[in-house]
Design an enzyme around this catalytic site. Structure first.
Site, mmCIF file in Angstrom:
data_model
loop_
_atom_site.group_PDB
_atom_site.id
_atom_site.type_symbol
_atom_site.label_atom_id
_atom_site.label_comp_id
_atom_site.label_asym_id
_atom_site.label_seq_id
_atom_site.Cartn_x
_atom_site.Cartn_y
_atom_site.Cartn_z
ATOM 1 N N GLY A 522 1.340 -3.509 -17.108
ATOM 2 C CA GLY A 522 1.126 -4.833 -17.657
ATOM 3 C C GLY A 522 1.235 -4.797 -19.166
ATOM 4 O O GLY A 522 1.524 -3.757 -19.745
ATOM 5 N N VAL A 524 -0.032 -5.446 -23.222
ATOM 6 C CA VAL A 524 -1.215 -5.207 -24.045
ATOM 7 C C VAL A 524 -1.197 -6.187 -25.210
ATOM 8 O O VAL A 524 -0.152 -6.393 -25.833
ATOM 9 C CB VAL A 524 -1.212 -3.770 -24.590
ATOM 10 C CG1 VAL A 524 -2.508 -3.487 -25.311
ATOM 11 C CG2 VAL A 524 -0.982 -2.789 -23.477
ATOM 12 N N ASP A 634 1.737 9.330 -16.282
ATOM 13 C CA ASP A 634 2.710 8.684 -17.168
ATOM 14 C C ASP A 634 2.532 9.150 -18.611
ATOM 15 O O ASP A 634 2.380 8.346 -19.518
ATOM 16 C CB ASP A 634 2.583 7.159 -17.053
ATOM 17 C CG ASP A 634 3.851 6.450 -17.556
ATOM 18 O OD1 ASP A 634 4.887 7.129 -17.728
ATOM 19 O OD2 ASP A 634 3.793 5.231 -17.793
#
Ligand SMILES: *[C@@H]1O[C@H](CO)[C@@H](O)[C@H](O)[C@H]1NC(C)=O
Ligand SMILES: *[C@@H]1O[C@H](CO)[C@@H](O)[C@H](O)[C@H]1NC(C)=O
Ligand SMILES: *[C@@H]1O[C@H](CO)[C@@H](O)[C@H](O)[C@H]1NC(C)=O
Ligand SMILES: *[C@@H]1O[C@H](CO)[C@@H](O)[C@H](O)[C@H]1NC(C)=O
Ligand SMILES: *[C@@H]1O[C@H](CO)[C@@H](O)[C@H](O)[C@H]1NC(C)=O
Ligand SMILES: *[C@@H]1O[C@H](CO)[C@@H](O)[C@H](O)[C@H]1NC(C)=O
Ligand SMILES: *[C@@H]1O[C@H](CO)[C@@H](O)[C@H](O)[C@H]1NC(C)=O
Ligand SMILES: *[C@@H]1O[C@H](CO)[C@@H](O)[C@H](O)[C@H]1NC(C)=O
Ligand SMILES: *[C@@H]1O[C@H](CO)[C@@H](O)[C@H](O)[C@H]1NC(C)=O
Ligand SMILES: *[C@@H]1O[C@H](CO)[C@@H](O)[C@H](O)[C@H]1NC(C)=O
Ligand SMILES: *[C@@H]1O[C@H](CO)[C@@H](O)[C@H](O)[C@H]1NC(C)=O
Length: 792
Positions: A522, A524, A634
């Site tokens: 998503g 930020v 990640d």
């Protein structure tokens, strides 16, 4: 069998024999001791050379052990050294139930021999140790086990223990330096408050690899003949000797003590007591001869000069001593230039003063090659720049304060100091234009007007200067405090996760207006929490597996409890139905990707080496030190953020747990980021911590070469894939190709390259664990030559 028992019991027997009170005077229960003004008061050892009791300190008394008969009694151990001294009405009491207590005037009782069981007797021994015995006369507490700043003959400094220097020769509370017997077998001295990283150390025994020789820990020992050495293992294999034993002379008693002195130098002293009672103290070994080698001997913004014993601290030009009677406590700016952006440039200007052969520690925040005059201007024009070093054609910019400054003929750098505040004379001229018009209208009125206006503006100016100096001072105090807090990152800090409402976060981010970045989970946004006016980063989760609110909250709390210097801190969260948001601390200095791939912002080699280690420590924490193991999934430069002090912090951790149905299941959703994700992601096999190791390896190679793992704009096709190119260079012994004309430390370059190549092996089993990665990066263990990262 019998002989085995014999060997086993032998040491116990020896202790028993030595502890026999035949010679030592036993101190029995119910004994007590009171201080006496003007002289120490204690229980003496049989030889009379050592005593335990009250010695004068400041205006009161401390409890400790000292060497009697020397001119000023030499204190070798102090109980509760950081407690304030006791008054003359205090009493040392060996209670009926076998505890040794200091009863203060205020009525509190402080234990001197913390952690011991009930004793039946005590004794001050000739070795200089104070011991407590149980019924069987075995020693249950020994002052030798708790060294403060001194080792005596027969005493050891064990692995993972440290000695802290005293404040001064007359004040035995904890001072400014520590000497650590590290777990890796190295004996190292550091300034206090430093994080124990090699950049802060100023002396070491250089024996860190010794622990590889066997699996036992290393200890520092002093024997009664004055041999000072490091040894390891059951057979006490001697690793390094600082000083050999000397032959004991018959007519004299010689006592040796190894003291980590208040000036940060470790010294071995001998005290020779003649038969007629006179004594002679001399230094028989010392760790350093040049006081200026001791980092932190001079405080912030000062520099050390005069090699040898007569070191002096001087303020950098434009700075004044914080405490003129204690010049080692650092300097502050006379006028502060930190707020240069906010000040009216017409009133204030700066110049640059140079100081030849001067350098300091710390990392520059910027480096670029240019001429010296350009460097001055470059720093003058930059409000962040408090000082610069010009070394070998390059300009290094620093923020204040600077540490570990010294002037040294061997230092090729020239320091450029910014800061002298000058008032521009025209500032006192009354403002011209509007007044001139009035002069023509009415002479007398104008005079009064001009007078009052100029007086008014002078008063106003004074006010402005007063207020700004106050703010500047405040700011400075604040930034100093911040610095010491940074260094002292407390891991015990109480931590609570805040819960936010969606409306609150919408308001904080001004309707999710300023997007800072977008990841696979998503976007930020930047925001400001009104409650405490804190700038934060708010992440709006998009692809999280549908989960019950309770589980999500439990998960968040678990992540919220992870707390490490190299992880971005989660401050709070919001769950309202499908809306899930996380609130993080805001990282002002961007991501590692900026530092590596943006030629303007590229950081220098030393900084990159540090960042690599910080990244490794953050991952180690996630993998091995959290309550439950966290696989990041990640790791990439965009997810590594830099805080105000340019410490690397990993963000976006813990999501793997939210995303994966179970710990080691086959992953359905997300697949890391191309270029950084391990091959097993594409094979739908089990994912383990080794996937992070792979990504770390890719990032490490990028850190070394300051380029992306896959780059098409290169001179030859061999260079497109970073890992293959690096491997080729390693095999051909042409590692210098990787860093162009940048100055790097070749050994650490080779280490980083080898570690990186081990990490990016296709077979997860070949990749090292994070713990080993750190040991290899630090140079503690040897690194075997890696196989080719891409199997043929
Ligand atoms: C200590 O003193 C108490 C009374 O003051 C006495 O009962 C006890 O026997 C004494 N203990 C020793 C070991 O002298
Ligand atoms: C010793 O130094 C400490 C730390 O600076 C200080 O707080 C304390 O007051 C000093 N004690 C004496 C007796 O001077
Ligand atoms: C003292 O020694 C005896 C016998 O050797 C043993 O039973 C007892 O537990 C010992 N007491 C203590 C306090 O160690
Ligand atoms: C070390 O840190 C403590 C606490 O943060 C501070 O009081 C002390 O002054 C610091 N010492 C030095 C030498 O910076
Ligand atoms: C101590 O003695 C040994 C053997 O005699 C010698 O090799 C070593 O160099 C000596 N060490 C020091 C510090 O004098
Ligand atoms: C030791 O003392 C004796 C007499 O007390 C004396 O004869 C001898 O010379 C002394 N030895 C040394 C090395 O000073
Ligand atoms: C003790 O003897 C030493 C030499 O043996 C001598 O230098 C010293 O002055 C004497 N001290 C006293 C107090 O007699
Ligand atoms: C103390 O010993 C040192 C070294 O052995 C010697 O140089 C010095 O003169 C001695 N001092 C006294 C007062 O005996
Ligand atoms: C900078 O300004 C200060 C204060 O006016 C002056 O003392 C100093 O000499 C100047 N330095 C240089 C290099 O001009
Ligand atoms: C200074 O820089 C030049 C070229 O960049 C390099 O060849 C030389 O070795 C450097 N000198 C030092 C002392 O680092
Ligand atoms: C300067 O360098 C020389 C040779 O490298 C060395 O011997 C000397 O101790 C150094 N001086 C200082 C003050 O570090």
């Amino acid at each position: 069998m019998a002989s085995v028992w014999f060997v086993f019991f032998l040491p116990l027997l020896c202790v028993g024999v030595r502890a026999q009170p035949e010679k030592a005077k036993l101190i029995s229960l119910n004994s007590s001791l009171s201080p006496k003004y003007g002289s120490p008061m204690g229980w003496a050892s049989p030889s009379g050379l050592f005593a335990f009791g009250f010695y004068p300190q400041g205006s009161g008394f401390s409890v400790g052990i000292w060497l009697v008969g020397t001119d000023e009694n030499t204190v070798v151990w102090t109980a509760n050294r950081d407690d304030p001294p006791a008054s003359a009405n205090a009493k040392l009491y060996f209670t009926e139930d076998g505890k040794l207590l200091l009863q203060t005037e205020e009525g509190s009782e402080i234990s001197i021999t913390d952690g011991s069981g009930p004793a039946v007797a005590a004794s001050m021994l000739d070795s200089g140790s104070f011991v407590l015995y149980d019924q069987n006369l075995s020693v249950i507490w020994n002052s030798f086990s708790y060294p403060t700043d001194t080792l005596l003959g027969g005493q050891n400094l064990d692995s993972n223990k440290k000695m802290v220097s005293s404040e001064s020769r007359s004040n035995h509370s904890s001072g400014w330096f520590f000497l650590a017997m590290q777990g890796d077998g190295n004996l190292v001295s550091y300034p206090v408050n430093s994080s124990g990283e090699s950049d802060d150390s100023y002396w070491s025994s250089g024996t860190s690899s010794a622990s590889r020789l066997n699996f036992y820990s290393t200890q520092l020992s002093l024997n009664t003949e004055g041999a000072l050495y490091l040894s390891s293992g059951m057979s006490s294999l001697i690793i390094q000797t600082f000083r050999n034993s000397s032959n004991p002379s018959k007519n004299k008693t010689t006592i040796y003590r190894a003291t980590f002195d208040p000036d940060g130098i470790f010294r071995l002293y001998s005290h020779r007591f003649e038969n007629n009672g006179s004594s002679n103290e001399s230094i028989v070994w010392s760790s350093l001869s040049d006081q200026c080698d001791v980092k932190g001997f001079c405080g912030f913004n000062s520099y050390c000069s005069n090699p040898g014993a007569k070191a002096e601290c001087h303020c950098l030009p434009g700075f004044a001593f914080n405490n003129p009677s204690e010049k080692i406590r650092g300097c502050s700016r006379i006028f502060n230039g930190d707020d240069c952006s906010k000040m009216n440039n017409q009133l204030i200007s700066y110049n640059i003063t140079t100081l030849e052969n001067t350098g300091w520690g710390d990392y520059p925040y910027y480096k670029k090659s240019m001429k010296m005059e350009e460097c001055s201007k470059f720093c003058l024009d930059d409000c962040n720049c408090g000082a610069a070093l010009y070394r070998n054609g390059s300009c290094y910019k620093y923020k204040l304060p600077v540490r570990y400054g010294r002037i040294n003929r061997n230092e090729t750098a020239t320091a450029l100091l910014k800061g002298h505040l000058q008032r521009v004379k025209s500032a006192y001229r009354p403002p011209p234009a509007p007044m001139n018009t009035e002069v023509k209208i009415d002479g007398k009125k104008t005079l009064i007007l001009v007078l009052s206006l100029s007086l008014g503006s002078i008063a106003f100016l004074c006010l402005v200067i007063a207020i700004s100096s106050f703010w500047v001072y405040r700011h400075q105090v604040w930034s100093y405090r911040q610095l010491s807090e940074e260094v002292n990152l407390g891991s015990t800090e109480e931590f609570t996760l805040q819960s936010f409402s969606y409306d609150e976060l919408e308001k904080a981010t001004d309707g999710f207006r300023e997007e800072l970045g977008r990841g696979c989970y998503g976007a930020v946004y930047k925001g400001t929490i009104e409650r405490d006016n804190k700038v934060v980063a708010v992440k709006r989760l998009e692809k999280v597996v549908e989960q019950g609110e309770k589980e999500f909250q439990a998960e968040m709390t678990a992540i919220g409890q992870t707390h490490h210097r190299n992880l971005v801190r989660l401050l709070g969260f919001c769950i309202e139905g499908s809306k899930k948001l996380l609130v993080y601390e805001f990282m002002r200095n961007g991501s590692l990707a900026d530092l590596l791939f943006n030629a303007e912002k590229r950081s220098i080699w030393k900084v990159r080496v540090r960042i690599a280690l910080e990244l490794a420590r953050g991952i180690l924490y996630l993998h091995e030190e959290c309550e439950s193991q966290i696989v990041h999934c990640d790791i990439k430069p965009q997810n590594i953020l830099m805080d105000d002090a340019w410490t690397a912090k990993i963000s976006d951790f813990g999501f793997s747990k939210l995303l994966m149905p179970n710990q080691e299941g086959i992953v359905t959703g997300i697949r890391g980021t191309a270029g950084y994700s391990a091959p097993e992601w594409h094979k739908n096999t089990l994912i383990s911590v080794k996937a992070d190791i792979y990504s770390f390896g890719v990032v490490l190679l990028e850190i070394v070469c300051c380029r992306r793992s896959i780059e098409v704009k290169v001179s030859t096709a061999d260079e497109i894939i970073l890992s293959s190119w690096v491997y080729g260079c390693l095999v051909a012994r042409e590692l210098d190709k990787l860093v162009g004309d940048e100055q790097v430390e070749f050994k650490s370059l080779e280490r980083m390259v080898k570690v990186g190549l081990w990490c990016v092996q296709d077979d997860p089993a070949l990749r090292p664990s994070m713990k080993n990665v750190i040991l290899m990066l630090e140079g503690t263990v040897d690194i075997p030559f890696p196989p080719s990262p891409t199997p043929l």
